[in-house]
Design a protein around this motif. Structure first.
Motif, PDB file in Angstrom:
ATOM      1  N   ARG A   1      -4.442   5.455  10.484  1.00 22.59           N
ATOM      2  CA  ARG A   1      -3.236   5.334   9.315  1.00 22.59           C
ATOM      3  C   ARG A   1      -3.564   4.248   8.303  1.00 22.59           C
ATOM      4  N   LYS A   2      -3.942   2.968   8.961  1.00 21.84           N
ATOM      5  CA  LYS A   2      -4.414   1.945   7.968  1.00 21.84           C
ATOM      6  C   LYS A   2      -5.370   2.109   7.081  1.00 21.84           C
ATOM      7  N   GLU A   3      -6.460   2.899   7.632  1.00 19.59           N
ATOM      8  CA  GLU A   3      -7.591   3.260   6.570  1.00 19.59           C
ATOM      9  C   GLU A   3      -7.078   4.336   5.686  1.00 19.59           C
ATOM     10  N   LYS A   4      -6.418   5.166   5.967  1.00 20.39           N
ATOM     11  CA  LYS A   4      -6.045   6.303   5.100  1.00 20.39           C
ATOM     12  C   LYS A   4      -5.041   5.712   3.890  1.00 20.39           C
ATOM     13  N   SER A   5      -4.226   4.616   4.422  1.00 23.71           N
ATOM     14  CA  SER A   5      -3.418   3.949   3.476  1.00 23.71           C
ATOM     15  C   SER A   5      -4.224   3.561   2.465  1.00 23.71           C
ATOM     16  N   ILE A   6      -5.129   2.679   2.752  1.00 26.43           N
ATOM     17  CA  ILE A   6      -6.106   2.040   1.856  1.00 26.43           C
ATOM     18  C   ILE A   6      -6.864   2.905   0.865  1.00 26.43           C
ATOM     19  N   GLU A   7      -7.171   4.084   1.556  1.00 25.78           N
ATOM     20  CA  GLU A   7      -7.964   5.052   0.719  1.00 25.78           C
ATOM     21  C   GLU A   7      -7.271   5.689  -0.033  1.00 25.78           C
ATOM     22  N   ILE A   8      -6.039   6.209   0.283  1.00 23.84           N
ATOM     23  CA  ILE A   8      -4.961   6.747  -0.863  1.00 23.84           C
ATOM     24  C   ILE A   8      -4.629   5.859  -1.851  1.00 23.84           C
ATOM     25  N   THR A   9      -4.438   4.691  -1.455  1.00 23.24           N
ATOM     26  CA  THR A   9      -3.864   3.734  -2.791  1.00 23.24           C
ATOM     27  C   THR A   9      -5.157   3.683  -3.500  1.00 23.24           C
ATOM     28  N   LYS A  10      -6.341   3.285  -3.176  1.00 22.73           N
ATOM     29  CA  LYS A  10      -7.257   3.188  -3.907  1.00 22.73           C
ATOM     30  C   LYS A  10      -7.626   4.565  -4.761  1.00 22.73           C
ATOM     31  N   LYS A  11      -7.364   5.703  -4.456  1.00 27.46           N
ATOM     32  CA  LYS A  11      -7.445   6.767  -5.193  1.00 27.46           C
ATOM     33  C   LYS A  11      -6.260   7.182  -6.142  1.00 27.46           C
ATOM     34  N   LYS A  12      -4.868   6.863  -5.583  1.00 25.56           N
ATOM     35  CA  LYS A  12      -3.834   7.323  -6.387  1.00 25.56           C
ATOM     36  C   LYS A  12      -3.290   6.111  -7.126  1.00 25.56           C
ATOM     37  N   ARG A  13      -3.289   4.926  -6.676  1.00 23.02           N
ATOM     38  CA  ARG A  13      -2.522   3.754  -7.464  1.00 23.02           C
ATOM     39  C   ARG A  13      -3.511   2.743  -7.214  1.00 23.02           C
ATOM     40  N   PRO A  14      -4.798   2.732  -8.054  1.00 20.59           N
ATOM     41  CA  PRO A  14      -5.743   1.340  -7.828  1.00 20.59           C
ATOM     42  C   PRO A  14      -5.060   0.211  -8.423  1.00 20.59           C
ATOM     43  N   ASP A  15      -3.961   0.325  -9.318  1.00 21.18           N
ATOM     44  CA  ASP A  15      -3.439  -0.815  -9.774  1.00 21.18           C
ATOM     45  C   ASP A  15      -2.773  -1.885  -8.624  1.00 21.18           C
ATOM     46  N   LEU A  16      -2.153  -1.212  -7.643  1.00 20.35           N
ATOM     47  CA  LEU A  16      -1.457  -1.790  -6.537  1.00 20.35           C
ATOM     48  C   LEU A  16      -2.503  -2.705  -5.850  1.00 20.35           C
ATOM     49  N   LEU A  17      -3.902  -2.446  -5.997  1.00 17.29           N
ATOM     50  CA  LEU A  17      -4.610  -3.244  -5.035  1.00 17.29           C
ATOM     51  C   LEU A  17      -5.048  -4.556  -5.963  1.00 17.29           C
ATOM     52  N   LYS A  18      -4.868  -4.532  -7.220  1.00 14.85           N
ATOM     53  CA  LYS A  18      -5.103  -5.719  -7.869  1.00 14.85           C
ATOM     54  C   LYS A  18      -4.360  -6.896  -7.832  1.00 14.85           C
TER      55      LYS A  18
ATOM     56  N   LEU B   1       0.992  -1.315   0.159  1.00 16.64           N
ATOM     57  CA  LEU B   1       0.121  -0.056   0.061  1.00 16.64           C
ATOM     58  C   LEU B   1       0.635   1.089  -0.006  1.00 16.64           C
ATOM     59  N   LEU B   2       0.216   2.493  -0.132  1.00 18.59           N
ATOM     60  CA  LEU B   2       1.182   3.824  -0.102  1.00 18.59           C
ATOM     61  C   LEU B   2       0.931   4.025   1.200  1.00 18.59           C
ATOM     62  N   GLU B   3       1.917   5.037   1.786  1.00 20.92           N
ATOM     63  CA  GLU B   3       1.936   5.449   3.005  1.00 20.92           C
ATOM     64  C   GLU B   3       0.726   6.318   3.479  1.00 20.92           C
ATOM     65  N   TYR B   4       0.468   6.288   4.658  1.00 23.18           N
ATOM     66  CA  TYR B   4      -0.298   7.148   5.349  1.00 23.18           C
ATOM     67  C   TYR B   4      -0.012   8.704   5.257  1.00 23.18           C
ATOM     68  N   PRO B   5      -0.618   9.633   5.293  1.00 24.60           N
ATOM     69  CA  PRO B   5      -0.356  11.113   5.301  1.00 24.60           C
ATOM     70  C   PRO B   5       0.330  11.368   6.586  1.00 24.60           C
ATOM     71  N   GLN B   6       1.467  12.202   6.337  1.00 25.29           N
ATOM     72  CA  GLN B   6       2.217  12.845   7.550  1.00 25.29           C
ATOM     73  C   GLN B   6       1.929  14.274   7.861  1.00 25.29           C
ATOM     74  N   TYR B   7       2.081  14.677   8.948  1.00 24.99           N
ATOM     75  CA  TYR B   7       1.814  15.937   9.579  1.00 24.99           C
ATOM     76  C   TYR B   7       2.828  16.333  10.636  1.00 24.99           C
ATOM     77  N   THR B   8       3.389  17.479  10.683  1.00 24.79           N
ATOM     78  CA  THR B   8       4.168  18.051  11.640  1.00 24.79           C
ATOM     79  C   THR B   8       3.622  19.481  12.069  1.00 24.79           C
ATOM     80  N   ARG B   9       4.243  20.260  12.996  1.00 19.28           N
ATOM     81  CA  ARG B   9       3.989  21.514  13.417  1.00 19.28           C
ATOM     82  C   ARG B   9       4.278  22.263  12.144  1.00 19.28           C
ATOM     83  N   PRO B  10       3.399  23.484  12.180  1.00 18.64           N
ATOM     84  CA  PRO B  10       2.451  23.979  13.341  1.00 18.64           C
ATOM     85  C   PRO B  10       1.333  23.419  12.988  1.00 18.64           C
TER      86      PRO B  10
END
Ligand code: 4G3
Length: 220
Positions: free
Chosen positions: A203-220, A170-179
């Motif tokens: 994070r796991k849910e976001k990973s799946i959601e992002i992979t579905k949206k950006k790289r659906p080929d990876l889920l096949k 899967l693709l990585e979940y989104p990252q955030y830092t300050r501020p």
């Protein structure tokens, strides 16, 4: 891990002496040995290439010069890789497999490539970094060295390879830092909660959601 690089342009490898790979070299975790193929030309003009038999555009690297450069190495137990648009495309699984080797010899071609006979004689594996043509194999060699070195124990501070993109398919979940608020955008509340179980689940849910949206080929 030892990397011997056979190239006409050793100066191009300055970038991999910086930052993480520079520190890995200082710590003797990796050893990148650059060998200038031109040093093995026996021609008075240091010629390394010639016109292709059969005609056509460009120049071809001469087999004897490349072979002498190769033989100057102590490479009995090394895997010899040729960076070429005709190779199998590099992916994260291949990177992990290569990181288990002790010694890689990487051959970089320029011009229209290298005489087929020396490729047949010394190369174990042809690898491409993607379906496009570059002026030489040097950038692909650096991509290979960087991607493989990250899997060598001690090169990265923490084990950041287990959670990153591709490691679990899967693709990585989104990252955030300050501020906490940037241009009116808040960091997701859950990441401030300190509730690690819920954060992992999010994070796991976001990973799946992002992979579905950006790289659906990876889920096949
Ligand atoms: C061999 C690798 C090497 C034959 C090398 C050109 C792209 C890649 C070269 C040839 C390269 C790649 C040098 N370009 N996709 N150029 O990994 O025709």
């Amino acid at each position: 891990m030892k990397f011997d690089v056979l190239t006409l342009f050793p100066e191009m490898f300055a970038p991999i002496k910086q930052s993480i790979l520079g520190r890995a070299t200082q710590k003797n975790l990796i050893d990148i040995n650059l060998v200038n193929i031109r040093d093995f030309s026996e021609n008075k003009h240091k010629k390394v290439d010639d016109t292709p038999y059969g005609g056509g555009a460009g120049m071809v690297m001469m087999p004897d010069v490349v072979y002498r450069a190769y033989k100057s190495l102590n490479s009995k137990d090394a895997k010899v890789i040729y960076m070429s648009p005709q190779g199998k495309t590099l992916n994260q699984k291949k990177v992990v497999d290569l990181s288990k080797e002790k010694h890689l010899v990487i051959l970089c071609g320029h011009y229209e490539g290298i005489d087929e006979r020396v490729v047949k004689k010394i190369v174990d594996e042809e690898i491409s970094i993607g379906d496009y043509v570059l002026t030489g194999g040097e950038l692909p060699a650096m991509v290979l060295i960087d991607s493989v070195s990250r899997y060598i124990e001690g090169v990265l501070n923490k084990d950041s390879t287990s959670e990153e993109s591709f490691s679990n398919g899967l693709l990585e979940y989104p990252q955030y830092t300050r501020p906490e608020i940037f241009e009116g955008m808040k960091v997701p509340e859950i990441l401030l909660s300190g509730h690690h179980e819920n954060i992992d689940k999010w994070r796991k849910e976001k990973s799946i959601e992002i992979t579905k949206k950006k790289r659906p080929d990876l889920l096949k």
